[in-house]
Design an enzyme around this catalytic site. Structure first.
Site, PDB file in Angstrom:
ATOM      1  N   HIS A   1     197.014  59.662 147.991  1.00  0.00           N
ATOM      2  CA  HIS A   1     196.756  58.370 147.361  1.00  0.00           C
ATOM      3  C   HIS A   1     197.451  57.261 148.138  1.00  0.00           C
ATOM      4  O   HIS A   1     198.595  57.431 148.576  1.00  0.00           O
ATOM      5  CB  HIS A   1     197.254  58.393 145.914  1.00  0.00           C
ATOM      6  CG  HIS A   1     196.879  57.173 145.114  1.00  0.00           C
ATOM      7  ND1 HIS A   1     195.609  56.653 145.067  1.00  0.00           N
ATOM      8  CD2 HIS A   1     197.633  56.354 144.316  1.00  0.00           C
ATOM      9  CE1 HIS A   1     195.591  55.589 144.278  1.00  0.00           C
ATOM     10  NE2 HIS A   1     196.801  55.390 143.825  1.00  0.00           N
TER      11      HIS A   1
ATOM     12  N   ASN B   1     200.066  49.751 142.425  1.00  0.00           N
ATOM     13  CA  ASN B   1     198.934  50.678 142.392  1.00  0.00           C
ATOM     14  C   ASN B   1     197.635  49.882 142.241  1.00  0.00           C
ATOM     15  O   ASN B   1     197.659  48.661 142.043  1.00  0.00           O
ATOM     16  CB  ASN B   1     199.108  51.670 141.240  1.00  0.00           C
ATOM     17  CG  ASN B   1     198.285  52.932 141.414  1.00  0.00           C
ATOM     18  OD1 ASN B   1     197.551  53.084 142.392  1.00  0.00           O
ATOM     19  ND2 ASN B   1     198.388  53.843 140.468  1.00  0.00           N
TER      20      ASN B   1
ATOM     21  N   CYS C   1     191.208  53.946 147.319  1.00  0.00           N
ATOM     22  CA  CYS C   1     192.591  53.462 147.334  1.00  0.00           C
ATOM     23  C   CYS C   1     193.024  53.036 148.726  1.00  0.00           C
ATOM     24  O   CYS C   1     193.794  52.077 148.888  1.00  0.00           O
ATOM     25  CB  CYS C   1     193.530  54.534 146.784  1.00  0.00           C
ATOM     26  SG  CYS C   1     193.444  56.117 147.667  1.00  0.00           S
TER      27      CYS C   1
ATOM     28  N   GLN D   1     190.463  49.991 141.025  1.00  0.00           N
ATOM     29  CA  GLN D   1     189.504  50.608 141.937  1.00  0.00           C
ATOM     30  C   GLN D   1     188.423  51.387 141.206  1.00  0.00           C
ATOM     31  O   GLN D   1     187.380  51.699 141.789  1.00  0.00           O
ATOM     32  CB  GLN D   1     190.224  51.527 142.915  1.00  0.00           C
ATOM     33  CG  GLN D   1     190.807  52.782 142.269  1.00  0.00           C
ATOM     34  CD  GLN D   1     191.569  53.643 143.242  1.00  0.00           C
ATOM     35  OE1 GLN D   1     192.637  53.271 143.697  1.00  0.00           O
ATOM     36  NE2 GLN D   1     191.016  54.801 143.578  1.00  0.00           N
TER      37      GLN D   1
END
Length: 556
Positions: free
Chosen positions: A502, A522, A358, A352
């Site tokens: 997050h 992630n 996110c 990202q």
């Protein structure tokens, strides 16, 4: 005084010292002493306890960190070129936390004939006269130096000798560095000495002997890398007091590996300062031998503020999602372990960048998995994060400044779908203009579901029966930024709604070494974690994985 030890207890001395010596606080290189204390590096979030033994005359030293988790021996008295040893707990596929000894012998090209003191070299210090430190009547010594744009100040507080204690006792040592090039402090560290004991006849040799229970083998890794593992990563006091230049060498290596280039000299120094603190944090954390390891990664030259920008989840209020209904059939269909990657339900790990997007990854990737299952696991359609960043402002998201998955779900349902990555265009790592009308719809949503908040059994069942699930976590800790492997458990993590900052994707779960974990994808590139993934502990809903999960129902 013979061979007995003369001991100074720093708390007791406050009532004994009446005046301060004006002699230079130099300790002989032949001194033999034992010291305990802490190393504190506020910019690196480190407070590390140590016990140290130094025998200059007999050329051997030992540092013990974290109350016995790490033993580092410097034996200049062994072999023609000296030797280094490290005794630490080792965990493998067949053993758990078994103490193991690793060693490396010096050579003519790479001698290991230096031993490690925990006392600073004081030749160039100036005696500033009597001063008080936390109620102790000390002498204060200062050294100031200028190195290019850097102005460094070293301050040392020492208890002067008395009739009862005929030796100088270190109390407090501080380094503060200021860089005029970027106009701020670039480093600070402190060594606080708690006890200090002098041995007039040397330290007993048995202190430096490694137990026969820990047979030594060569340190893993070739040549210089093996030396590095012993010289620097395991020995923070050496890096602070000896100034070996290892941080500079590792920063050069970091820049090469990650292709880092900086605009000017000021930015270069600022980035190196960030790297230094993160580098120290990584190695100090690994010396604690936790359930996980951390490593220097592509984020190591970023400031705390920059890493904060990558955490873009913003909780605001409850949403209109459906409640999760967990049937007996679903529970029965839930296996003990699950990894949706092996079924093809997860796209590649993405990056990202320095953009708080996110939430767009959590949204799009949960839809990708649901679409894959709705299509009978026949093909995967990558969906556009940039579409959501550009177009969902009217539903309360803020592009690179943060958002929530449910707001994106609502936009997708209202506007008839989410675009494919190929048709919408590349991810920009920045806000862009919405052009959804010109793109191809990749998936439509019928609804979205809120998995029961705080219920780990519900989340496990949802993952097993519905596919990858978007989850929100507390990722604010430096340990998460540099996670590398193992089961991540951070005792400082929050798990309340307001703690979550997050968005990530839960793609599975399981158990390793008796510890239950969530398999989390992630969006910080494959340089982060274990190729972009982490195992997050299920203990006490650590970091809030089960606090706010959502998944979608596809509209066919």
């Amino acid at each position: 005084m013979g061979s007995h030890a003369v001991t100074a207890s720093l708390c007791f001395l406050a009532s004994l010292i009446l005046c301060a010596s004006l002699d230079a606080p130099l300790w002989s290189t032949d001194i033999a002493y034992e010291a305990t204390g802490t190393i504190e590096m506020p910019y690196s979030e480190i407070v590390e306890p140590f016990r140290a033994y130094y025998d200059g005359k007999n050329r051997r030293s030992l540092q013990v960190y974290y109350d016995g988790l790490n033993y580092i021996y410097q034996r200049a008295d062994q072999t023609p070129y000296g030797a280094l040893y490290k005794v630490v707990p080792e965990t493998t596929e067949t053993t758990m936390n078994e103490m193991k000894c690793f060693g490396a012998n010096g050579t003519s090209d790479e001698p290991m004939t230096s031993i490690q003191s925990v006392l600073p070299a004081t030749d160039n210090f100036t005696n500033m006269g009597p001063d008080s430190y936390e109620g102790l009547a000390c002498d204060r010594y200062v050294m100031k130096e200028t190195n290019g744009y850097k102005r460094n100040t070293y301050t040392l507080f020492v208890l002067p000798p008395t009739e009862e204690m005929p030796f100088k006792v270190p109390v407090y040592f501080e380094f503060v560095g200021y860089d005029n090039l970027f106009g701020s402090h670039y480093d600070k560290y402190v060594i606080k000495y708690v006890t200090f004991k002098v041995y007039e006849d040397g330290i007993p040799e048995k202190v430096f002997e490694i137990s026969s229970s820990y047979p030594c083998e060569m340190f893993p890794g070739p040549g210089v890398e093996a030396d590095f593992g012993l010289r620097t990563a395991s020995n923070p006091i050496g890096e602070l007091l000896t100034n070996t230049g290892e941080v500079d060498r590792q920063f050069d290596k970091f820049k090469s590996v990650h292709g880092k280039e900086y605009a000017n000299a000021a930015e270069h120094e600022q980035r190196k300062s960030h790297f230094r603190h993160n580098y120290r944090f990584v190695h100090s954390t690994n010396r604690r031998h936790l359930s996980y390891n951390v490593a220097v990664n592509h984020l190591a030259d970023l400031s705390d503020e920059e890493r904060t920008k990558m955490r873009g989840y913003r909780y605001t209020r409850d949403n209109n999602g459906l409640p999760f209904e967990m049937t007996d059939e679903m529970v029965t269909a839930t296996p003990d372990t699950m990894d949706w990657r092996i079924f093809g339900a997860v796209t590649r790990v993405k990056d990202q960048g320095i953009c708080g997007s996110c939430w767009s990854f959590g949204t799009s990737e949960s839809i990708e998995g649901a679409l894959f299952l709705a299509n009978n696991s026949t093909f995967m359609t990558p969906l556009s994060q940039q579409n959501l960043i550009d177009c969902t402002w009217g539903y309360g998201n803020n592009g690179c400044d943060g958002g929530e998955e449910w707001r994106a779900y609502e936009w997708i349902m209202k506007h008839g779908g989410i675009a494919t990555s190929d048709s919408y265009g590349q991810y920009l790592m920045a806000d862009g203009e919405c052009h959804f009308a010109n793109a191809t719809v990749g998936a439509r949503l019928a609804s979205y579901v809120n998995v029961t908040s705080g219920s780990q059994s519900a989340l496990q069942t949802a993952i097993a029966t519905k596919g990858p699930v978007a989850v929100n976590i507390d990722a604010s800790h430096r340990s998460f930024s540099f996670y590398s492997s193992g089961v991540y458990f951070e005792p400082e993590c929050g798990n309340g709604m307001d703690d979550l900052d997050h968005s990530v994707l839960a793609v599975g779960y399981g158990t390793i070494n008796g510890e239950a974990y969530w398999l989390i994808k992630n969006s910080w590139s494959t340089y982060w974690g274990n190729n972009g993934y982490t195992l997050m502990s299920q203990k006490d809903n650590n970091c809030g994985v089960a606090t706010n999960p959502t998944y979608v129902n596809i509209k066919m």
